[in-house]
Scaffold this motif. Sequence first.
Motif, short mmCIF file in Angstrom:
data_model
loop_
_atom_site.label_atom_id
_atom_site.label_comp_id
_atom_site.label_asym_id
_atom_site.label_seq_id
_atom_site.Cartn_x
_atom_site.Cartn_y
_atom_site.Cartn_z
N VAL A 1 0.84 -1.19 0.00
CA VAL A 1 0.00 0.00 0.00
C VAL A 1 0.87 1.25 0.00
CG1 VAL A 1 -1.84 1.22 1.21
CG2 VAL A 1 -1.74 -1.28 1.31
N LYS A 2 0.64 2.13 -0.95
CA LYS A 2 1.40 3.38 -1.02
C LYS A 2 0.47 4.55 -0.76
CE LYS A 2 5.31 1.54 -2.31
NZ LYS A 2 6.31 1.36 -1.27
N ASN A 3 0.94 5.47 0.06
CA ASN A 3 0.11 6.63 0.39
C ASN A 3 0.66 7.88 -0.29
OD1 ASN A 3 -1.98 8.00 1.63
ND2 ASN A 3 -0.99 8.13 3.62
N TYR A 4 1.27 7.73 -1.46
CA TYR A 4 1.83 8.88 -2.16
C TYR A 4 0.75 9.90 -2.46
CZ TYR A 4 5.85 5.83 -3.23
OH TYR A 4 6.93 4.99 -3.17
N GLU A 5 1.16 11.17 -2.38
CA GLU A 5 0.22 12.24 -2.65
C GLU A 5 0.79 13.09 -3.77
OE1 GLU A 5 -1.00 13.74 1.18
OE2 GLU A 5 -1.68 15.59 0.24
N GLU B 1 -5.48 11.91 -3.59
CA GLU B 1 -4.77 13.03 -4.20
C GLU B 1 -3.59 12.57 -5.06
OE1 GLU B 1 -5.88 16.14 -3.91
OE2 GLU B 1 -7.50 15.36 -2.65
N PHE B 2 -3.51 11.28 -5.32
CA PHE B 2 -2.39 10.75 -6.10
C PHE B 2 -2.75 10.66 -7.59
CE2 PHE B 2 -0.60 6.94 -8.18
CZ PHE B 2 0.76 7.20 -8.08
N THR B 3 -1.85 11.15 -8.42
CA THR B 3 -2.01 10.99 -9.87
C THR B 3 -0.71 10.48 -10.44
OG1 THR B 3 -3.43 12.93 -9.87
CG2 THR B 3 -2.67 12.15 -12.00
N LEU B 4 -0.81 9.51 -11.34
CA LEU B 4 0.38 9.03 -12.03
C LEU B 4 0.17 9.27 -13.52
CD1 LEU B 4 3.10 7.61 -12.06
CD2 LEU B 4 1.90 5.42 -12.08
N VAL C 1 -1.11 -0.90 -4.34
CA VAL C 1 -2.32 -0.09 -4.22
C VAL C 1 -1.94 1.34 -3.85
CG1 VAL C 1 -4.49 0.22 -2.97
CG2 VAL C 1 -3.63 -2.08 -3.40
N PHE C 2 -2.33 2.29 -4.66
CA PHE C 2 -2.15 3.70 -4.30
C PHE C 2 -3.46 4.16 -3.70
CE2 PHE C 2 1.21 2.95 -7.26
CZ PHE C 2 2.26 3.69 -6.75
N ILE C 3 -3.43 4.46 -2.40
CA ILE C 3 -4.67 4.64 -1.65
C ILE C 3 -5.09 6.10 -1.55
CG2 ILE C 3 -3.52 4.76 0.62
CD1 ILE C 3 -6.38 2.53 0.58
#
Length: 303
Positions: free
Chosen positions: A90-94, A149-152, A144-146
């Motif tokens: 799980v990644k919480n990148y913003e 506010e994350f955009t790739l 999983v990008f949870i």
Amino acid sequence: MPITTMPRPISSELVTLRLLNARMDLSEHDKWNYARLEKGLEGELKFDLLTDGLVNNGIVIKGLLLEVNDSEFQIDTTLIFEGIIHLFDVKNYENDYYYENGKLYSKNGNILTDPLLQRERCESLFLRLLKNLGFNYRVESRLVFINPEFTLMQAPRDYPIIYPTQVNRLMKQLNEIPSRLTKMHENLARKLISLHKPVSSNMKLPAYEFGQLKKMIMCKLCYSLSTTVEGNFIVCKTCGHKELVDAAVLRSVRELIILFPGIRITTSLVYEWCGRVIHKKRISRILRRNYTRYGHGKYSYYQ
Ligand SMILES: [Zn+2]
């Protein structure tokens, strides 16, 4: 579900950095590392709320730190179903990230450790561990990008990750996996949990010593040191949290043991650590009630 086997363990690196951050000035890099770990945990806990809502038959293991052939690896969430095991990182990148030539970049151009490589490494080590243990299951691992506010940007279409907007669909899919568990699944879960390493061998901690750390009772909730004693309570001036003195002192003793494994717990040491705000007699009483006393008088200590 499901059977949730244990609360999510908080890594000893994060626990230690929390304590140190309150009690000393961390370097920029340690601060960054600390913030990264807190943010990661926040994402994992968010994911826990979702897996807690699954209703089919399966086992959820939250947070595993394992080792196989001297290689340590971490699995944020393991879901054991009848015919398949799902692993989630799980990644919480913003904010905004972009993908270029097989690498992930943050907006300002910093290259990130490739989370996909990490995932592959993790999956292959997990498979090896299963094999060593004599289990044979199909394993699927995903990233999983949870964070909403994350955009790739510019990611290839077959990039095997779950975006924030796909997380609910993922849960639906998981919920529809037909599954009937047997003793064997339980044994596997129990085995994995028994192999969980409480302390990582890759902790990145600054050097510190007792003398240099700020002494006071830390607030249990917001980790600030601005607390005062009011009768039977420790009250936080920052967030208002109230805790019984006895509980707060025992928590402070556990902090000492985490930061200085093997340290000899004495009344004077705890008195000092708590910022000299609690009477020694009271500390001694709390210690006597909860630990075994060795030695006499000035030389007594607790274990
Ligand atoms: Zn507080």
